[in-house]
Structure formats: C-alpha cells, structure tokens
Motif scaffolding. Structure first.
Motif, PDB file in Angstrom:
ATOM      1  N   VAL A  30       0.865  -1.186   0.000  1.00 22.41           N
ATOM      2  CA  VAL A  30       0.000   0.000   0.000  1.00 22.41           C
ATOM      3  C   VAL A  30       0.899   1.233   0.000  1.00 22.41           C
ATOM      4  O   VAL A  30       1.701   1.432   0.918  1.00 22.41           O
ATOM      5  N   LYS A  31       0.748   2.050  -1.041  1.00 20.24           N
ATOM      6  CA  LYS A  31       1.528   3.278  -1.154  1.00 20.24           C
ATOM      7  C   LYS A  31       0.591   4.471  -1.297  1.00 20.24           C
ATOM      8  O   LYS A  31      -0.456   4.376  -1.938  1.00 20.24           O
ATOM      9  N   LEU A  32       1.004   5.567  -0.683  1.00 21.83           N
ATOM     10  CA  LEU A  32       0.285   6.832  -0.850  1.00 21.83           C
ATOM     11  C   LEU A  32       1.176   7.814  -1.595  1.00 21.83           C
ATOM     12  O   LEU A  32       2.375   7.921  -1.309  1.00 21.83           O
ATOM     13  N   TYR A  33       0.566   8.527  -2.537  1.00 22.75           N
ATOM     14  CA  TYR A  33       1.302   9.513  -3.328  1.00 22.75           C
ATOM     15  C   TYR A  33       0.614  10.865  -3.253  1.00 22.75           C
ATOM     16  O   TYR A  33      -0.620  10.946  -3.237  1.00 22.75           O
ATOM     17  N   LEU A  34       1.431  11.927  -3.239  1.00 19.53           N
ATOM     18  CA  LEU A  34       0.931  13.295  -3.323  1.00 19.53           C
ATOM     19  C   LEU A  34       1.221  13.842  -4.705  1.00 19.53           C
ATOM     20  O   LEU A  34       2.332  13.674  -5.227  1.00 19.53           O
TER      21      LEU A  34
ATOM     22  N   ARG B 223       2.913  32.348  -1.146  1.00 22.95           N
ATOM     23  CA  ARG B 223       2.113  32.033   0.044  1.00 22.95           C
ATOM     24  C   ARG B 223       0.944  31.124  -0.323  1.00 22.95           C
ATOM     25  O   ARG B 223       0.602  30.192   0.415  1.00 22.95           O
ATOM     26  N   ALA B 224       0.318  31.397  -1.472  1.00 22.01           N
ATOM     27  CA  ALA B 224      -0.811  30.571  -1.910  1.00 22.01           C
ATOM     28  C   ALA B 224      -0.347  29.145  -2.193  1.00 22.01           C
ATOM     29  O   ALA B 224      -1.022  28.167  -1.848  1.00 22.01           O
ATOM     30  N   GLN B 225       0.846  29.040  -2.805  1.00 23.86           N
ATOM     31  CA  GLN B 225       1.388  27.707  -3.085  1.00 23.86           C
ATOM     32  C   GLN B 225       1.685  26.959  -1.789  1.00 23.86           C
ATOM     33  O   GLN B 225       1.391  25.768  -1.655  1.00 23.86           O
ATOM     34  N   HIS B 226       2.254  27.657  -0.837  1.00 26.24           N
ATOM     35  CA  HIS B 226       2.583  27.047   0.450  1.00 26.24           C
ATOM     36  C   HIS B 226       1.311  26.594   1.171  1.00 26.24           C
ATOM     37  O   HIS B 226       1.265  25.509   1.758  1.00 26.24           O
ATOM     38  N   SER B 227       0.280  27.406   1.098  1.00 22.53           N
ATOM     39  CA  SER B 227      -0.991  27.036   1.730  1.00 22.53           C
ATOM     40  C   SER B 227      -1.572  25.785   1.083  1.00 22.53           C
ATOM     41  O   SER B 227      -2.063  24.885   1.768  1.00 22.53           O
ATOM     42  N   ALA B 228      -1.505  25.716  -0.257  1.00 23.10           N
ATOM     43  CA  ALA B 228      -2.022  24.540  -0.959  1.00 23.10           C
ATOM     44  C   ALA B 228      -1.226  23.296  -0.587  1.00 23.10           C
ATOM     45  O   ALA B 228      -1.777  22.206  -0.431  1.00 23.10           O
ATOM     46  N   GLN B 229       0.086  23.472  -0.411  1.00 25.57           N
ATOM     47  CA  GLN B 229       0.928  22.340  -0.031  1.00 25.57           C
ATOM     48  C   GLN B 229       0.578  21.844   1.371  1.00 25.57           C
ATOM     49  O   GLN B 229       0.532  20.635   1.623  1.00 25.57           O
ATOM     50  N   GLU B 230       0.316  22.778   2.280  1.00 25.24           N
ATOM     51  CA  GLU B 230      -0.080  22.389   3.636  1.00 25.24           C
ATOM     52  C   GLU B 230      -1.378  21.591   3.615  1.00 25.24           C
ATOM     53  O   GLU B 230      -1.529  20.611   4.356  1.00 25.24           O
ATOM     54  N   VAL B 231      -2.320  21.988   2.752  1.00 24.09           N
ATOM     55  CA  VAL B 231      -3.584  21.259   2.636  1.00 24.09           C
ATOM     56  C   VAL B 231      -3.322  19.835   2.153  1.00 24.09           C
ATOM     57  O   VAL B 231      -3.887  18.868   2.674  1.00 24.09           O
ATOM     58  N   ARG B 232      -2.445  19.699   1.151  1.00 24.88           N
ATOM     59  CA  ARG B 232      -2.145  18.361   0.638  1.00 24.88           C
ATOM     60  C   ARG B 232      -1.521  17.469   1.709  1.00 24.88           C
ATOM     61  O   ARG B 232      -1.841  16.288   1.822  1.00 24.88           O
TER      62      ARG B 232
ATOM     63  N   ALA C  76     -10.505   2.575  -1.610  1.00 27.84           N
ATOM     64  CA  ALA C  76     -11.430   3.686  -1.361  1.00 27.84           C
ATOM     65  C   ALA C  76     -10.983   4.586  -0.210  1.00 27.84           C
ATOM     66  O   ALA C  76     -11.700   5.525   0.152  1.00 27.84           O
ATOM     67  N   ALA C  77      -9.795   4.344   0.335  1.00 26.85           N
ATOM     68  CA  ALA C  77      -9.379   5.054   1.551  1.00 26.85           C
ATOM     69  C   ALA C  77      -9.167   6.549   1.352  1.00 26.85           C
ATOM     70  O   ALA C  77      -9.241   7.321   2.310  1.00 26.85           O
ATOM     71  N   VAL C  78      -8.885   6.993   0.130  1.00 26.60           N
ATOM     72  CA  VAL C  78      -8.566   8.412  -0.080  1.00 26.60           C
ATOM     73  C   VAL C  78      -9.707   9.172  -0.747  1.00 26.60           C
ATOM     74  O   VAL C  78      -9.504  10.300  -1.214  1.00 26.60           O
ATOM     75  N   GLU C  79     -10.879   8.596  -0.792  1.00 27.76           N
ATOM     76  CA  GLU C  79     -12.007   9.296  -1.401  1.00 27.76           C
ATOM     77  C   GLU C  79     -12.256  10.631  -0.699  1.00 27.76           C
ATOM     78  O   GLU C  79     -12.285  10.704   0.533  1.00 27.76           O
ATOM     79  N   GLY C  80     -12.393  11.684  -1.489  1.00 24.35           N
ATOM     80  CA  GLY C  80     -12.641  13.008  -0.942  1.00 24.35           C
ATOM     81  C   GLY C  80     -11.394  13.767  -0.543  1.00 24.35           C
ATOM     82  O   GLY C  80     -11.498  14.910  -0.076  1.00 24.35           O
ATOM     83  N   LEU C  81     -10.212  13.179  -0.718  1.00 18.45           N
ATOM     84  CA  LEU C  81      -8.957  13.849  -0.353  1.00 18.45           C
ATOM     85  C   LEU C  81      -8.218  14.235  -1.628  1.00 18.45           C
ATOM     86  O   LEU C  81      -7.542  13.416  -2.255  1.00 18.45           O
ATOM     87  N   ASP C  82      -8.325  15.503  -2.012  1.00 18.84           N
ATOM     88  CA  ASP C  82      -7.708  15.968  -3.252  1.00 18.84           C
ATOM     89  C   ASP C  82      -6.188  15.877  -3.172  1.00 18.84           C
ATOM     90  O   ASP C  82      -5.579  16.163  -2.136  1.00 18.84           O
ATOM     91  N   GLY C  83      -5.591  15.497  -4.288  1.00 22.04           N
ATOM     92  CA  GLY C  83      -4.131  15.489  -4.389  1.00 22.04           C
ATOM     93  C   GLY C  83      -3.470  14.258  -3.813  1.00 22.04           C
ATOM     94  O   GLY C  83      -2.242  14.170  -3.807  1.00 22.04           O
TER      95      GLY C  83
END
Length: 293
Positions: free
Chosen positions: A140-144, A173-182, A242-249
């Motif tokens: 099982v691998k997770l990728y961003l 700053r916007a890029q950093h915020s998006a990265q934190e969300v991921r 199905a573990a990552v459903e709803g998690l963008d990126g």
C-alpha cells in the motif's frame, strides 16, 4: 547444461509437499536452470511433519562465485534478469503453498552445504512458514500530486497595483498554503489506511518511502506492506482502494497478492558456507511489491 562444479542457488524455503513438488514441474529459474526441491536427508514429500525444504537450482560458478557476484551486482541489466527469474520461481511456489522467500543470490558451494544450512535453520524456517500460512503480502503506497512553482502573473492579474516582487510573494504564500492542505490530506489518508488495514491484516511492515525515478513525478509519502489472510484479500483491496475518497491530491496504490517477501524476516544469518547474499528481492512484486513487490 549443469556441470559437476555448479553451485546451489536457493530461492526459498517451503513445505516439502506434493503440491510444492508439482508446482516445480517444468519450471525454469535463474540462467534457465530447472528448479527442484532440496530436502534434509531422509525427508520425503507429504510426511507426517511436512518437512521444510529449499527450492533450488544449479548455477555456474563463473557467474555466481563470490568474486564474480561483487562485479555482477553493478550490472543492472544482469541483476534485473536474475531478480525477475528469482521472483517468478517464488511466486509460482506461492500459488500452491506457503513459501518463505530468501534473499536474492543466496548461493552455496554444493547441495551438501545447502542441506547443512537447512538443517541448522529448520526450526526458524518452520516457525516463519507457520506464521505466513494462508496469507499473502499486499503493498500500500500513498502519493501526493506535485505542486508547480509559483507564478507571479497570478498575483498581478488579481491586483494590478502589486509590484512584481509582492505578486510573487503572494503567489508563493498561496502555493505554500495549498501544499499544507495536501500534507494534511496525506496524514488523514495515512490514518485511514492504518485503521482500515488493521481490520483485515495480521502484520504490517513499514518500508522507506521511494524517491526519484521510483516515485515518478509524485511524492511517495507512505510505503507499507501488509500480511493479509487469503479469505480477506478482496475486502482488504476494496477498502484500501477507497481510503482516499474526498482527499484531493492524494492517490493510493494497492498491489498484490505477492509472496510474503517483507515478512520473511527476521531470518537467520547466512551459514558460513553461503557464498553470496544481497538485500531482499522485492515488487518486482513488487516489489518488489513486490514488492515485489
């Protein structure tokens, strides 16, 4: 053609049963050599105790003696061919019975020395095989997904009064915020994976995450192996997919079933007679998963 001075290449330990012997019929391994079982003296198939045997073939010393192996491991094309042949033998046996994969290029001077190693380690092998019985390995691998560099034009388009420098900082700053969300999504995904997998698996091994070409353009943030009973395999795959459903990126990759490479250890140290041993064969199965695995 095998010669009298050929070395004994060991792929795995397995129960000496009729099913295992039948699985080896016509099977070719490293260097195209026929594969067979090598058991302890006096042991036979389907005995009361189902004795443990080595899955072996013969290899030429000019390819697999200690000095040659050190050079050969720098030859990636040769190494890939050996790893694929090794993995195919292990997977073939695993489709018929429990198998304990051994390390790539475990080679003994002759059958007698391999038998001595088998006898010395038999209890450890038998205990590990009992643990692995009726179970397969899943990876099982997770990728961003990757984030692109900040684009100063985005900030300036939104507010033409910004200087190029301020526009760049805003975009950064916007890029950093998006990265934190991921990364928050990745942590949540990892938590979901662990909780779901624990319902269907009996053991877990955490491998180092992959980097560079192995991971591709995405960032590998989780690289686990699970030991799953045969009768829970489909439930495991369905739940984890199905573990990552709803998690963008975030993307999950479930591979298997594989022979249980990740769970063959703790294995005993090589006997003094062993000529060569490298790290574990993986996904290729995958793993080299595979891995295997």
């Amino acid at each position: 053609m095998n010669g009298p001075g050929d070395l004994t290449y060991v792929y795995a330990a397995a129960p000496d049963t009729r099913e295992v012997r039948a699985s080896l019929k016509g099977l070719r391994g490293v260097s195209g050599a026929p594969v067979s079982l090598l058991g302890e003296p006096g042991a036979g198939p389907a005995s009361a105790s189902d004795p443990v045997a080595f899955v072996v073939s013969r290899v030429a010393p000019d390819e697999f003696d200690e000095r040659t192996l050190k050079a050969r491991f720098e030859d990636l094309e040769w190494l890939e061919g050996v790893a694929r042949a090794h993995h195919e033998v292990v997977q073939t046996v695993a489709r018929h019975d429990t198998v304990l994969p051994l390390r790539l290029a475990t080679v003994y001077q002759n059958d007698d020395r391999a038998r001595r190693a088998l006898a010395a380690q038999r209890r450890v092998f038998a205990e590990r095989i009992a643990l692995l019985r009726d179970r397969s390995e899943f990876g099982v691998k997770l990728y961003l997904s990757p984030t692109g560099p900040p684009d100063p034009r985005e900030g300036s388009a939104a507010d033409s009064s910004l200087t190029p420098g301020k526009a760049y900082l805003r975009s950064r700053r916007a890029q950093h915020s998006a990265q934190e969300v991921r990364y928050r999504h990745a942590q949540e995904a990892a938590d979901r994976v662990e909780a779901l997998a624990s319902r269907f698996s009996t053991h877990r091994v955490r491998h180092p995450t992959q980097r560079g070409a192995l991971a591709g353009p995405e960032e590998n943030v989780l690289n686990d192996a699970y030991l799953v009973p045969y009768d829970r395999a489909e439930e495991f795959r369905t739940a984890l997919t199905a573990a990552v459903e709803g998690l963008d990126g975030v993307r999950v990759e479930v591979t298997g079933p594989w022979a249980p490479y990740s769970f063959a250890t703790p294995s005993p140290p090589p006997a003094p007679e062993a000529i060569g041993e490298t790290g574990e064969a993986g996904e290729t199965g995958g793993t080299g998963q595979g891995r295997a695995p």
